[in-house]
Design a protein around this motif. Structure first.
Motif, PDB file in Angstrom:
ATOM      1  N   THR A 197      32.236 -25.920  43.664  1.00  0.00           N
ATOM      2  CA  THR A 197      31.630 -26.526  42.611  1.00  0.00           C
ATOM      3  C   THR A 197      30.364 -27.419  42.605  1.00  0.00           C
ATOM      4  O   THR A 197      29.455 -27.595  41.812  1.00  0.00           O
ATOM      5  N   GLY A 198      30.394 -28.055  43.887  1.00  0.00           N
ATOM      6  CA  GLY A 198      29.463 -28.845  44.206  1.00  0.00           C
ATOM      7  C   GLY A 198      27.957 -28.181  44.375  1.00  0.00           C
ATOM      8  O   GLY A 198      26.813 -28.777  44.209  1.00  0.00           O
ATOM      9  N   GLU A 203      22.696 -26.389  42.695  1.00  0.00           N
ATOM     10  CA  GLU A 203      21.682 -25.266  42.530  1.00  0.00           C
ATOM     11  C   GLU A 203      21.107 -25.211  41.089  1.00  0.00           C
ATOM     12  O   GLU A 203      20.017 -24.869  40.642  1.00  0.00           O
ATOM     13  N   ARG A 204      21.958 -25.577  39.969  1.00  0.00           N
ATOM     14  CA  ARG A 204      21.475 -25.753  38.623  1.00  0.00           C
ATOM     15  C   ARG A 204      20.380 -26.778  38.292  1.00  0.00           C
ATOM     16  O   ARG A 204      19.649 -26.681  37.352  1.00  0.00           O
ATOM     17  N   HIS A 205      20.775 -28.123  39.091  1.00  0.00           N
ATOM     18  CA  HIS A 205      19.861 -29.088  38.881  1.00  0.00           C
ATOM     19  C   HIS A 205      18.738 -29.223  40.013  1.00  0.00           C
ATOM     20  O   HIS A 205      18.126 -30.506  39.754  1.00  0.00           O
ATOM     21  N   THR A 206      18.437 -28.511  40.832  1.00  0.00           N
ATOM     22  CA  THR A 206      17.633 -29.094  42.010  1.00  0.00           C
ATOM     23  C   THR A 206      16.574 -27.389  42.186  1.00  0.00           C
ATOM     24  O   THR A 206      17.002 -26.533  42.153  1.00  0.00           O
ATOM     25  N   ALA A 207      15.556 -27.957  42.275  1.00  0.00           N
ATOM     26  CA  ALA A 207      14.497 -27.146  42.295  1.00  0.00           C
ATOM     27  C   ALA A 207      14.391 -26.477  43.615  1.00  0.00           C
ATOM     28  O   ALA A 207      13.731 -25.279  43.977  1.00  0.00           O
ATOM     29  N   ASP A 210      17.647 -26.607  49.111  1.00  0.00           N
ATOM     30  CA  ASP A 210      18.085 -27.500  49.970  1.00  0.00           C
ATOM     31  C   ASP A 210      19.635 -27.776  49.716  1.00  0.00           C
ATOM     32  O   ASP A 210      19.987 -28.746  50.251  1.00  0.00           O
ATOM     33  N   CYS A 211      20.422 -26.996  49.024  1.00  0.00           N
ATOM     34  CA  CYS A 211      21.850 -27.423  48.772  1.00  0.00           C
ATOM     35  C   CYS A 211      22.770 -27.153  49.966  1.00  0.00           C
ATOM     36  O   CYS A 211      23.668 -27.839  50.126  1.00  0.00           O
ATOM     37  N   PHE A 212      22.278 -26.267  50.903  1.00  0.00           N
ATOM     38  CA  PHE A 212      23.052 -25.900  52.027  1.00  0.00           C
ATOM     39  C   PHE A 212      22.977 -27.403  52.943  1.00  0.00           C
ATOM     40  O   PHE A 212      23.995 -27.713  53.753  1.00  0.00           O
ATOM     41  N   VAL A 213      21.658 -28.063  52.765  1.00  0.00           N
ATOM     42  CA  VAL A 213      21.753 -29.389  53.680  1.00  0.00           C
ATOM     43  C   VAL A 213      22.636 -30.294  53.057  1.00  0.00           C
ATOM     44  O   VAL A 213      23.193 -30.901  53.736  1.00  0.00           O
ATOM     45  N   ARG A 214      22.406 -30.240  51.612  1.00  0.00           N
ATOM     46  CA  ARG A 214      23.273 -31.459  50.859  1.00  0.00           C
ATOM     47  C   ARG A 214      24.798 -31.192  51.061  1.00  0.00           C
ATOM     48  O   ARG A 214      25.538 -32.402  51.440  1.00  0.00           O
TER      49      ARG A 214
END
Length: 391
Positions: A197-198, A203-207, A210-214
């Motif tokens: 979910t996170g 992905e939907r709100h970040t251009a 780097d979501c794997f980093v977060r």
């Protein structure tokens, strides 16, 4: 006797009509009786002569009745403009070349059976590089993937395709580059619902990617209850077998949505002609026709009177190009047997296959391209013909 001589003189004055004129004359009821009689006499002569020409014998009896059925209008002749030229693709042995398999790793291979983590690398030479991954297992499992350090992931499936079918297409030409190493890796994980979910929200709100980093990277499952793996493959740059003009050249084989097409030839319109026409011969496979265009130097001559009114090229390039096209551009229309049917949107060939595209079935066809807008001196155009390659 006087009436006979008067009728004979009238008959001699009537010019010999063609057959269609006779029929039209006979339908005009307003003609006087003597004119109708003269026409009937001439009709009898024409029909009798025709019968003699066909049979070779003299018919001494009564003339056959006149056929009043209108003569059908013949279909227009298919005309091929003078000055056209045809150029066949120069295809030699080995030119119709697809993908080369550089590396294949799966946990079903004897040397990797029961593996938790798979990684491999290969030396590549072109931009036609692709990595195909798969994971056959429960949909609760996810395949985590890497390509040159970049992360990705996809859901496993009980019916996943394990054939490693290429997921990318072979383009019209494949650029070369210096040899470099491509690395890939894969493992199976079971990320928590919170992580999924996170990550999805990220992905939907970040251009940026780097979501794997977060959110971190889910950990692998040891000896996972799934079959997984990847293949590295490459399409090497091949010899160009057909060239239209500078910047428009083709390798023998290209693919779109998994279907393969082989370049056959190109048909070029005559210079300054507003029409290109040719007969497409019958073939065992269907063809794909693509129209390619290119401006000529005459465009500069056409635009010269408008230089003071055109938008500035440096600061308003899009507006400049749009106005130049309006003033001196061209449109073309492709017809096969008199109609145009665009390929389905799902095929999505892209403009590098041609400005206008149409399938042609295996039968013989008449193909016509016409310049529907603008001065034909401003454009050169050609049709590239490709044949579908059967598996």
């Amino acid at each position: 006797m006087a009436d006979y001589r008067q009728l004979l003189e009238l008959t001699e004055q009537v010019p010999l009509p063609v057959f269609d004129d006779i029929i039209n004359l006979q339908t005009r009821r307003s003609r006087r009786a003597r004119a109708a009689l003269a026409v009937t006499t001439v009709v009898a002569v024409v029909v009798t002569v025709g019968a003699l020409a066909i049979s070779g014998e003299v018919d001494r009896g009564q003339p056959p009745p006149v056929d009043r059925t209108p003569t059908p209008t013949p279909s227009p002749t298919f005309e091929v403009p003078a000055g056209q030229r045809s150029l066949r693709a120069d295809i030699g042995p080995g030119d119709v070349h697809g993908f080369d398999v550089l590396a294949t790793l799966t946990n079903s291979q004897p040397e990797h059976r029961g593996a938790t983590y798979l990684e491999g690398s290969a030396t590549v030479h072109t931009e036609g590089i692709h990595v195909s991954f798969y994971c056959r297992g429960s949909s609760n499992l996810w395949l985590m993937t890497q390509r040159n350090g970049g992360w990705g992931f996809s859901q496993c499936s009980p019916d996943a395709d394990t054939s490693f079918a290429p997921v990318e297409d072979i383009y019209q030409t494949t650029p070369r580059h210096l040899p470099e190493t491509l690395s890939a890796a894969a493992y199976v994980s079971s990320p928590s619902p919170d992580w999924l979910t996170g990550y999805d929200a990220c992905e939907r709100h970040t251009a940026s990617n780097d979501c794997f980093v977060r959110w971190g990277v889910p950990q692998p499952i040891a000896d996972p209850p799934a079959e997984f793996g990847f293949r590295i493959y490459e399409h090497r740059s091949q010899r160009r077998v057909l060239k239209l003009w500078n910047g428009a050249e083709f390798e023998a084989l290209s693919t779109s949505r998994g279907r393969a097409w082989v370049v056959d030839r190109a048909e070029f319109a005559a210079p300054r002609s507003d029409r290109l026409a040719f007969v497409l011969p019958a073939a065992k496979s269907r063809r794909l026709l693509g129209v390619f265009t290119r401006p000529t130097q005459h465009v500069d001559t056409c635009l010269k009177p408008y230089q003071d009114v055109l938008p500035d090229w440096g600061s308003h390039r899009a507006e400049h190009e749009a106005e130049a096209d309006r003033l001196c551009g061209n449109d073309v229309r492709l017809l096969v047997d008199g109609q145009y049917i665009a390929p389905p949107a799902s095929d999505d060939f892209g403009t590098d296959w041609g400005q206008a595209l149409m399938y042609a079935s295996p039968g013989e066809h008449h193909v016509v391209v016409t310049v529907t807008r603008g001065d034909p001196r401003n454009i050169r155009y050609a049709v590239v013909i490709r044949t579908e390659k059967r598996p």
